[in-house]
Design an enzyme around this catalytic site. Sequence first.
Site, PDB file in Angstrom:
ATOM      1  N   GLU A 260       1.355  -1.014   0.198  1.00 27.46           N
ATOM      2  CA  GLU A 260      -0.268  -0.236  -0.217  1.00 27.46           C
ATOM      3  C   GLU A 260       1.089   1.097  -0.132  1.00 27.46           C
ATOM      4  OE1 GLU A 260      -2.320   2.757   2.416  1.00 27.46           O
ATOM      5  OE2 GLU A 260      -2.358   0.969   3.427  1.00 27.46           O
ATOM      6  N   CYS A 294      -1.818   8.258   3.617  1.00 28.85           N
ATOM      7  CA  CYS A 294      -2.522   7.942   2.703  1.00 28.85           C
ATOM      8  C   CYS A 294      -3.667   8.165   1.792  1.00 28.85           C
ATOM      9  CB  CYS A 294      -1.306   6.741   1.949  1.00 28.85           C
ATOM     10  SG  CYS A 294      -3.393   5.876   3.513  1.00 28.85           S
TER      11      CYS A 294
END
Length: 504
Positions: A260, A294
């Site tokens: 990720e 993120c």
Amino acid sequence: MTRTLSADADTRTATPPLMYVNGEWLPARSGATFPTIEPSTGRPITEIPRGDSSDVDAAVKAAADVAVEWQFTDAITRAALLRRLAELVAENAEELARIESLDSGHYLAKARELVTAIPLWLEYWAGAADKVGGRTIAVPGNKLSFTLLEPLGVTAHIIPWNYPLLILARSIAPALALGNTCVVKPAEDTSLSALKFAELVHAAGFPAGVFNVVTGYGSEAGAALAAHPEVRGITFTGSTETGREIARLGGQHIAQVNLELGGKSPLVVFPDAPLEDAVEVAVQGFCSRAGQVCVAGSRLFLHEDIADRFLEMLVSRLETVTVGDPFDGATQMGPLASKKHYDRVREYIEVGKQEATLLYGGGRPTDTPDDGFFVEPTVFVDVATDARIAREEIFGPVTAVMRWSSVDDLIATINDSEFGLFAVLWCRDITSALDTAKRLQVGSVMINDWFGELPMTPHGGHKQSGTGREEGLEAVHGYTQVKHIGINLEPSPAKSADWAGAPL
């Protein structure tokens, strides 16, 4: 052996920690240590063992030695241990939250919220442990064909510094539930909560070697872990640049790699959106965790019909955001996590001043410690779509505002990015919102809602935002491998000798 790590909100100190390997608390084999720094003051908290390849090797071998035993431990037992761990996390939530605030800069109220959510992940995967399996396959003839989902073996979990404890828990929960053993390498800037978590794993009764924590620098311990030939699976959350290197190192021994990575997530406000709600989400989008998220809403796309009004409301709302000491109950945004990252974000703000118009912020908040890593919420307008602040991940409380009128042009601009992690759409017309969502090249789209991480919904990116999925049953694929078994229920020597249909 029992060891207790503690943090105190008044003294801001923590007892010197040790690494957790094979059920024991150990210093680095070299004896080396390094300081962990409190982001709100810039002062050292304590010394952390500086693990290297020899420490990683010991941890991986410990995990490998018990991998088969753990794989064949029945799922009900694995689930019971995860549930006990969830209970211990809940019982120690205040201590975990204070350590997280001290070491990473999360303001305390948010740290408490995050820590109290962690048992949800552990309980979810405890519930899945005895329910995840293979499938039967219809094949010609009197034959039985089926698959098994088997654990990978030793899995490496390289944890970032922005949400150290939550991301650790969401990563190791499926790995352990599905029968893998784990070696965790927390970020060097935020290792304390992982070591406290290891205490709870130990107290829960997990067998020695099933869960291990090695602290150290990414270039030393992290690289050694990713490159270790006995590591069969790697989970990494962090920057795209580092993710590429992790993938390269893991590829040398064909490990399964789950990534990720970075994002440049758009928050789109349509002309029919409820503006008060959209403003609130925009502030959350780039100020939550000081923008070190993120999925941060670092690109703000405003329809031209509502842009001016929205920006007025946005500035008014930002003036109420309190930036300061994580342990102060009034604080709504804490510091950046490290001096290195603080300098990087400040550099991007200076770039933005050259590329665009500064609408709000851009400096240090008043009344914060001089040596703390604090940055004001910062908004740039008149941002060109090819500007660096519109294309590169800043990972700070900075957003770039762009206006739009054509949905087709909007989608083209959003998709013209190396990243594809996440998007938020605020729009009352659900048909228009769904059409836009389907055309965006991202892993997740939220409509009239902000990102709320849940254990049952998959999370991950497209393009250079990563591979694989964390959370949800889709995460099973990151921690298992498929084995096919076929049985001929009417074996015949004559037919067995007929190679006409045999694969070449």
